[in-house]
Design a protein around this motif. Sequence first.
Motif, PDB file in Angstrom:
ATOM      1  N   ASN A  88       1.073  -1.049  -0.192  1.00  0.00           N
ATOM      2  CA  ASN A  88      -0.198   0.188  -0.012  1.00  0.00           C
ATOM      3  C   ASN A  88       1.025   0.767  -0.029  1.00  0.00           C
ATOM      4  O   ASN A  88       0.765   2.409  -0.910  1.00  0.00           O
ATOM      5  N   VAL A  89       1.914   1.341   0.342  1.00  0.00           N
ATOM      6  CA  VAL A  89       3.185   1.853   0.523  1.00  0.00           C
ATOM      7  C   VAL A  89       3.657   2.678   0.005  1.00  0.00           C
ATOM      8  O   VAL A  89       3.905   2.898  -1.463  1.00  0.00           O
ATOM      9  N   ARG A 125      -4.418   2.568   8.700  1.00  0.00           N
ATOM     10  CA  ARG A 125      -2.633   3.379   8.367  1.00  0.00           C
ATOM     11  C   ARG A 125      -1.183   3.628   7.153  1.00  0.00           C
ATOM     12  O   ARG A 125      -1.384   3.814   6.887  1.00  0.00           O
ATOM     13  N   THR A 126      -2.057   1.940   6.352  1.00  0.00           N
ATOM     14  CA  THR A 126      -0.828   1.874   4.983  1.00  0.00           C
ATOM     15  C   THR A 126      -1.524   3.129   3.882  1.00  0.00           C
ATOM     16  O   THR A 126      -0.961   3.160   3.401  1.00  0.00           O
ATOM     17  N   LYS A 127      -2.929   3.213   3.944  1.00  0.00           N
ATOM     18  CA  LYS A 127      -3.929   3.436   3.247  1.00  0.00           C
ATOM     19  C   LYS A 127      -3.790   5.481   3.399  1.00  0.00           C
ATOM     20  O   LYS A 127      -3.738   6.180   2.570  1.00  0.00           O
ATOM     21  N   ALA A 128      -3.865   5.235   4.490  1.00  0.00           N
ATOM     22  CA  ALA A 128      -2.957   6.884   5.369  1.00  0.00           C
ATOM     23  C   ALA A 128      -2.181   7.309   4.685  1.00  0.00           C
ATOM     24  O   ALA A 128      -2.455   9.166   4.646  1.00  0.00           O
ATOM     25  N   ALA A 133       1.845  10.225   0.314  1.00  0.00           N
ATOM     26  CA  ALA A 133       2.676  10.744  -0.281  1.00  0.00           C
ATOM     27  C   ALA A 133       2.424   9.828  -2.068  1.00  0.00           C
ATOM     28  O   ALA A 133       2.548  11.478  -2.589  1.00  0.00           O
ATOM     29  N   VAL A 134       0.691  10.557  -2.422  1.00  0.00           N
ATOM     30  CA  VAL A 134      -0.049  10.731  -3.214  1.00  0.00           C
ATOM     31  C   VAL A 134       0.344  12.356  -3.501  1.00  0.00           C
ATOM     32  O   VAL A 134       0.587  13.538  -4.317  1.00  0.00           O
ATOM     33  N   LYS A 135      -0.223  13.039  -2.438  1.00  0.00           N
ATOM     34  CA  LYS A 135      -0.647  14.469  -2.186  1.00  0.00           C
ATOM     35  C   LYS A 135       0.660  14.639  -2.422  1.00  0.00           C
ATOM     36  O   LYS A 135       0.898  16.575  -2.735  1.00  0.00           O
ATOM     37  N   SER A 136       2.008  14.358  -1.445  1.00  0.00           N
ATOM     38  CA  SER A 136       2.948  15.383  -1.800  1.00  0.00           C
ATOM     39  C   SER A 136       4.333  14.357  -2.919  1.00  0.00           C
ATOM     40  O   SER A 136       4.885  15.280  -2.915  1.00  0.00           O
TER      41      SER A 136
END
Length: 252
Positions: A88-89, A125-128, A133-136
């Motif tokens: 996920n991350v 937790r991992t999806k958050a 990561a996507v937003k940054s």
Amino acid sequence: MIFITGASGFIGTNLAGKLAKQGYKVKCFVRTSSNISGLKNLGVEIAYGDITDKASISRAVGKNDIVVHLAAVTSEVSSDYNFSRKINVVGTRNLLEACKRKKAKKIIHLTSESTKRKIKGAYARTKAEADEAVKSSGVSYTILRPSIVYGAGSRGLFQKTLDYIEKLPFIPIIGAGKERIIPVHVDDVTDAIIACIKSEKTANKEYDLTGATIIDFNQFIDSIMGELGIRKRKIHIPFSFIHIPRRNNSNL
């Protein structure tokens, strides 16, 4: 080209079929072990690889693609944090790197409403963390947070619930079953994804996806039993029975 990760899953197969019917060129990224029966005869391209393998994801993503990121390890698959984080991350970061190199037009990232909860399991937790990561990343994005997704051929929590109702002599429910949920149909989820593909106004925004009806979990179970023509007793299991504290055995 629309590039879909996790394309062999419930949402992915529905999305790929709908996009193909609308005339889009679609590339489905799947593992060699994936069941791709739902993707056959759709007129889509299949690309084999693994989101944890940077080389395979880099080869598969095309220049200027619009990327729909559905691949994930859910709580129904594994509760192991390290394994969930790897997919996920780390997997999301690998995809984002490929998006930047190939100058992807945007990434539409499906996450979960569970990321908003105060108490989070490995999946939430991992999806958050993947959301951040996507937003940054610097890649144009749209983040969608569906609630429980249902529909023909559904999997995950909804399918697990169906299996319980059909196979068990009674329906176990943890707690009082009063938690409110707003299920959303897979057609509404795929329509929302396609709307984000078409609209520039959704760039760098986040949306919650829910249905129109708020029900508690008891009502959710009752409605499924009603559709199936099944009547079974619901057994409520106290949380204390699930979260039993471990004994300290250091002196044994």
